[in-house]
Design a protein around this motif. Sequence first.
Motif, short mmCIF file in Angstrom:
data_model
loop_
_atom_site.label_atom_id
_atom_site.label_comp_id
_atom_site.label_asym_id
_atom_site.label_seq_id
_atom_site.Cartn_x
_atom_site.Cartn_y
_atom_site.Cartn_z
N PRO A 124 -34.66 -21.53 -91.72
CA PRO A 124 -33.92 -22.86 -92.10
C PRO A 124 -34.45 -23.74 -92.61
CG PRO A 124 -33.89 -22.53 -89.77
CD PRO A 124 -34.73 -21.51 -90.06
N GLY A 131 -29.99 -36.19 -93.04
CA GLY A 131 -28.17 -36.53 -93.02
C GLY A 131 -28.25 -37.42 -92.97
N ALA A 175 -27.74 -35.08 -87.00
CA ALA A 175 -29.24 -34.61 -85.72
C ALA A 175 -29.70 -36.19 -85.09
CB ALA A 175 -30.37 -34.94 -87.01
N ARG A 179 -32.00 -30.26 -85.42
CA ARG A 179 -32.97 -30.99 -86.44
C ARG A 179 -33.67 -30.80 -87.63
NH1 ARG A 179 -34.06 -37.30 -87.27
NH2 ARG A 179 -36.17 -37.14 -88.75
N GLY A 180 -33.28 -31.08 -89.18
CA GLY A 180 -33.51 -29.94 -89.95
C GLY A 180 -35.00 -31.14 -90.55
N SER A 183 -33.38 -29.77 -95.75
CA SER A 183 -33.34 -28.33 -95.88
C SER A 183 -32.28 -26.83 -95.02
CB SER A 183 -34.36 -27.87 -93.81
OG SER A 183 -33.03 -28.11 -93.09
N HIS A 208 -21.28 -35.38 -96.19
CA HIS A 208 -22.36 -35.95 -95.70
C HIS A 208 -21.91 -35.71 -93.91
CE1 HIS A 208 -23.28 -39.46 -98.56
NE2 HIS A 208 -24.06 -37.88 -98.89
N SER A 212 -29.07 -33.74 -104.50
CA SER A 212 -29.56 -34.73 -104.15
C SER A 212 -30.48 -34.68 -103.85
CB SER A 212 -29.11 -36.31 -104.65
OG SER A 212 -28.06 -36.83 -105.53
N SER A 213 -30.92 -34.55 -102.71
CA SER A 213 -31.67 -35.04 -102.29
C SER A 213 -32.20 -33.73 -101.43
CB SER A 213 -31.19 -35.41 -100.24
OG SER A 213 -30.47 -34.43 -99.86
N HIS A 240 -19.44 -38.15 -107.71
CA HIS A 240 -19.00 -37.11 -108.04
C HIS A 240 -17.78 -37.20 -108.45
CE1 HIS A 240 -22.96 -35.89 -106.15
NE2 HIS A 240 -22.24 -36.00 -105.25
N ILE A 290 -27.20 -22.48 -83.75
CA ILE A 290 -28.19 -22.63 -84.00
C ILE A 290 -28.90 -21.37 -84.97
CG2 ILE A 290 -30.90 -23.28 -84.02
CD1 ILE A 290 -30.72 -24.95 -81.43
N VAL A 291 -28.55 -22.05 -86.78
CA VAL A 291 -29.27 -20.92 -87.30
C VAL A 291 -30.75 -21.41 -87.63
CG1 VAL A 291 -28.89 -20.34 -89.92
CG2 VAL A 291 -26.98 -21.98 -88.80
N SER A 340 -23.26 -28.08 -97.49
CA SER A 340 -23.85 -29.58 -98.79
C SER A 340 -23.69 -29.17 -100.12
CB SER A 340 -25.14 -29.49 -98.69
OG SER A 340 -25.88 -30.38 -97.35
N ALA A 378 -25.75 -26.54 -91.72
CA ALA A 378 -24.71 -26.99 -90.79
C ALA A 378 -23.43 -28.22 -91.73
CB ALA A 378 -26.19 -28.12 -89.64
N GLU A 379 -24.21 -28.91 -92.37
CA GLU A 379 -23.17 -29.91 -93.41
C GLU A 379 -22.28 -29.60 -94.61
OE1 GLU A 379 -23.14 -32.59 -92.34
OE2 GLU A 379 -24.93 -33.04 -91.12
N PHE A 429 -28.94 -43.63 -104.92
CA PHE A 429 -28.60 -43.98 -103.70
C PHE A 429 -30.31 -45.23 -103.47
CE2 PHE A 429 -25.81 -40.49 -101.38
CZ PHE A 429 -25.25 -40.74 -102.53
C1 LIG Z 1 -30.59 -39.64 -100.83
C2 LIG Z 1 -30.43 -38.86 -100.12
C3 LIG Z 1 -29.25 -37.85 -100.97
C4 LIG Z 1 -28.38 -37.16 -100.60
N1 LIG Z 1 -27.84 -36.42 -101.07
C5 LIG Z 1 -26.77 -35.55 -100.79
C6 LIG Z 1 -25.56 -34.95 -102.16
O1 LIG Z 1 -25.73 -34.73 -102.97
N2 LIG Z 1 -25.10 -33.83 -101.51
C7 LIG Z 1 -24.72 -33.46 -100.33
O2 LIG Z 1 -24.18 -32.65 -99.37
N3 LIG Z 1 -25.60 -34.13 -98.89
C8 LIG Z 1 -27.15 -35.48 -99.83
N4 LIG Z 1 -27.16 -36.02 -98.31
C9 LIG Z 1 -27.66 -35.88 -97.18
C10 LIG Z 1 -28.21 -34.71 -96.41
O3 LIG Z 1 -29.70 -34.64 -97.20
C11 LIG Z 1 -27.93 -33.36 -96.00
O4 LIG Z 1 -26.66 -33.35 -95.59
C12 LIG Z 1 -28.67 -31.74 -96.31
O5 LIG Z 1 -27.86 -31.03 -95.51
C13 LIG Z 1 -28.77 -32.61 -94.84
O6 LIG Z 1 -30.54 -31.71 -94.36
P1 LIG Z 1 -31.22 -32.15 -93.28
O7 LIG Z 1 -32.31 -30.76 -93.10
O8 LIG Z 1 -32.14 -32.87 -93.61
O9 LIG Z 1 -30.86 -31.69 -92.06
P2 LIG Z 1 -30.58 -32.77 -91.32
O10 LIG Z 1 -30.46 -34.30 -91.35
O11 LIG Z 1 -31.90 -32.85 -90.13
O12 LIG Z 1 -29.70 -32.21 -90.06
C14 LIG Z 1 -28.32 -32.47 -90.39
C15 LIG Z 1 -27.08 -31.80 -89.54
O13 LIG Z 1 -27.65 -30.27 -89.29
C16 LIG Z 1 -27.13 -29.64 -87.91
N5 LIG Z 1 -28.83 -28.22 -88.24
C17 LIG Z 1 -30.00 -28.65 -89.42
N6 LIG Z 1 -31.25 -28.05 -88.70
C18 LIG Z 1 -30.19 -26.95 -88.37
C19 LIG Z 1 -30.02 -25.80 -88.08
N7 LIG Z 1 -30.92 -25.03 -88.19
N8 LIG Z 1 -28.84 -24.55 -87.22
C20 LIG Z 1 -27.90 -25.59 -87.19
N9 LIG Z 1 -28.07 -26.65 -87.21
C21 LIG Z 1 -28.79 -27.35 -88.07
C22 LIG Z 1 -27.90 -30.46 -87.27
O14 LIG Z 1 -27.84 -30.73 -86.03
C23 LIG Z 1 -27.29 -31.99 -87.76
O15 LIG Z 1 -25.88 -32.11 -87.04
C24 LIG Z 1 -28.60 -36.73 -99.08
C25 LIG Z 1 -29.38 -37.83 -98.04
C26 LIG Z 1 -30.00 -38.84 -98.75
C27 LIG Z 1 -31.10 -38.63 -98.06
#
Ligand SMILES: Cc1cc2nc3c(=O)[nH]c(=O)nc-3n(C[C@H](O)[C@H](O)[C@H](O)COP(=O)(O)OP(=O)(O)OC[C@H]3O[C@@H](n4cnc5c(N)ncnc54)[C@H](O)[C@@H]3O)c2cc1C
Lengths: 482, 426
Positions: free
Chosen positions: A110, A74, A79, A69-70, A139, A414, A133-134, A369, A203-204, A148, A145-146, A324
């Motif tokens: 990470p 997500g 996560a 979890r970052g 992180s 996402h 946007s987040s 987008h 795990i990164v 993004s 992972a996503e 959002f």
């Molecule tokens: C208001 C809002 C706006 C958002 N806007 C966008 C946007 O514009 N574009 C976009 O792409 N996303 C957006 N998101 C989604 C989200 O922010 C992204 O997916 C972001 O990359 C998740 O990062 P996190 O650190 O919160 O990861 P988490 O939610 O903690 O984890 C996400 C995934 O990554 C994995 N993970 C986390 N860290 C590691 C690691 N070190 N190694 C391996 N796996 C790992 C987890 O297992 C999980 O599967 C938005 C979310 C919110 C709430």
Amino acid sequence: METRFLKALRAVVGNTGIVEDHADRLTYESDALTYLRTVPGVVVLPSTVRQVQDIVRLCHAAGVPFVARGHGTGLSGGAMPAEDGVLIVLTRLNRILDIDPANLRITVQPGVTNLDVSRRVAPFGLYYAPDPSSQQVCSIGGNVAENSGGAHCLKYGFTVHHVLGLEVVLADGTLAKFGGPVVDTPGFDLVGALVGSEGTLAIVTQVVLRLLRIPEEVRTLLAAFDSTDSAGAAVSGIIAAGIVPSAVEMMDRLTIEAVEAAVQPNFPKAEAVLIVEIDGPAAEVTDLFSRVEAICRDSGSSEIRVAADIDERARFWSGRKAAFAAMGRVSPHYYVQDGVIPRTKLPEVLRRIRVLEQSSGLRIGNVFHAGDGNLHPLICYDASVEGQAALAAEVGSEILRYCVEAGGSITGEHGVGADKVAHMPKMFSEVDLDTMQRLRCAFDPYGLCNPKKIFPTPRLCGEVPGPYRVHPAERAGLAERF
Amino acid sequence: MVATDELATGAARVVGTKAVAVGTAESSVCGVVPAVVVSPEDIDGVSETLRWAHGRRLAVVPAGASTKLEWGSVPPRIDLLLSTRRLDAVLEHRHGDLTATVQAGASLRQVNNRLRRQDQWLPLDAAYPDCATIGGIVATNDAGPRRHRYGAPRDLILGVTFARADGEVASAGGIVVKNVAGYDLSKLLTGSLGSLGVILEATFKLTPAPPTSRTVVASDLESSMVGRAVSAITASQLTPSALEVQGPPFSLLARFETVQDASERQAEETVGLWRRCGAEPQVFTGAAEVERWKAHHDMLWCRAGDVFRVGLLPTDVPDLLCRFEALLGRHGLDGYLAGRAGTGVLYTRVGTDPAASKLVVETLRSVLTPRGGHVVLLRGSPELRATVSAWGPLGDAAWVMDAVKRQFDPNAILSPGRWPLGEAQV
Ligand SMILES: Cc1cc2nc3c(=O)[nH]c(=O)nc-3n(C[C@H](O)[C@H](O)[C@H](O)COP(=O)(O)OP(=O)(O)OC[C@H]3O[C@@H](n4cnc5c(N)ncnc54)[C@H](O)[C@@H]3O)c2cc1C
């Protein structure tokens, strides 16, 4: 969880690095997709890579599933913890390890926040392009992972285009490096395979990112339209003219109302607004920007505002980035959908969504987008009304069907996570899914790393008969064989 | 070993006699003559061929135009050279979406001629663009000078359809520019040298064709001047589509492809920056510019000699130029180098004397390996290949690669020996 196992974990991370109390574990039961919840068996917060390795080794030995979890932002339940599993929270691995402005590289842990990367390199005139946007809270590990994306990915690409190297802890606890600051490292592109794998392969623990130089000129306009169709026509017109803006975002009336109520960006009252941004060398921007203005006008824009300065540009973007969260102003609950269509299908799919809005009785805001064809329908509902939450989920599924039928995807940024597992067969055949899972079997044959995500049916890895198996004793030596 | 005629008859039974030919010297890969060349006319043919070969554990090497079959290590034995040449359709050009789906056997030239009708293109300038096929370009992740701006095939590919070693046809990714559903196997297949699957179709993100182009060339530079001139560009706001070094004697080329006013101004600015570094740059446009770039390509790829790909940090480029020049001088060797000064990918071409080539590779490796760089053999004689590793050290990623390979190709039939760890088996 077994006391002996917990004790071993405690020995690795110390008392300050473990969360065992049930009430405290509840904090970690979901990511930002709050309706998918599982209380983790235990939460650990390692502060070194070595600790991550030791935790994973323990899980591997005991056959306990683990989830990385970052920052928990997500939106697909990626996560979400595994039942009776270990949740490995990476927020404490938050150091910037190396900045190399001359080579446009940065190496980070990470847990570093996306926006912090750009902040730290701004003094060198550099920035990190992917801008979800987040970005103030998510992180880099989560971004990797996503895979993004963000508003400016239309021109500059997604996370995968900006990650050069990874250090990872494999599912048995060993450490491996893929890629690095130098491009084209020999062998398979495991960086490319790992980015976007939603934490299911490894795990990164370290990331080498590519940086860009802050462009010489940036110009932004906001154009109002009396229908999403004409706004969509403007988007098509821009692309057809051979222009690739750095961002093209669209918001419809309901979303505009919501953001007005929330952050007062002072958007025109309209059925749709487009935000178009062009960046690059000044001469190029001047030329392209005037053409974009003309295309918007020709497509029937009723009002075009050009950001006069940085503040006004920031105001345009504040409206978009707050979209959002702002839905909370117009609806007690809302579900954020994420789907992709070829951008030429925009008018057609938006019309289908309008019809769905009427037939379901749920209001649907649209913010997306537009340049990438990545839709974010915001489905409004009231959970206190019996059946509405389920209806919202149904409406969400229906929209994904439209996306797939239009040739698109069930997720643009996402991720599939736990949320869209059941939708995967809409896009992929059984053979496709089986083939993808071969990659998972190569990385994690026992299926302990973030299980039950992405794939509807796990593949049994078995032992693959191979003509050549490297003996562990050979391992250390072979890399230096020549 | 299965006898050639038995293989030919077997293959003919699967795909028909017209699609099967006995291997000849022309179809050989660095001296290894394939027993049989199979050229199926459709996806089913590829799939059936593989299904048949998989059961028999035949050594199958997928091939396009065969321009890069010796890159990396050479397969010790080829039972079937599986050609994708007849799968050469541009399946769909969705110009409003800036994407196209093409079959593996289509040549880059053919694809771009088609895309140009809508003023778009696939901005790859891989080696041998007139004949190199899309499948081969993806399998080698080969990108030319414009990689500086547009990236390599792995950055432009959106989706892939491929035949697995067992003949099953699988897809990953999609046809839209943004998509994160499932694992992106298109990235994994890109650069895998035909060792994980046979690429059948690929979808790419396209770019509008640039309306104008200018190239600034600075010649006869000292290697230290090259460093200053490159940093002058990378530290500026200029956005070249290519930034190449070549020599010795060293020259730099910076290309600007955008609207007229911007390409003119950026070229002028580059001239100014490079003058301050002590160079006397010239600006090329039109036919002369096209000619200049063709010469840049041909000088590397169309002359005899062993060729290596060198990966290094961009800031290490000047030092490498210096060492390369000194090495040639010290040993009286003839050699040439060209590549992406801003990205850190160079190609060296030396003569065909295995001892000299070995010396060059080993010297460069000894300098670059500790700095995270690498030297990979692309073109070289069997004698050279017998004495140096084509890949150099792989590090701890090798074990994961090995696991991936075994998952995708459990019978080890695809390009055996061609991928890095395969070399250990040779
Ligand atoms: C208001 C809002 C706006 C958002 N806007 C966008 C946007 O514009 N574009 C976009 O792409 N996303 C957006 N998101 C989604 C989200 O922010 C992204 O997916 C972001 O990359 C998740 O990062 P996190 O650190 O919160 O990861 P988490 O939610 O903690 O984890 C996400 C995934 O990554 C994995 N993970 C986390 N860290 C590691 C690691 N070190 N190694 C391996 N796996 C790992 C987890 O297992 C999980 O599967 C938005 C979310 C919110 C709430």
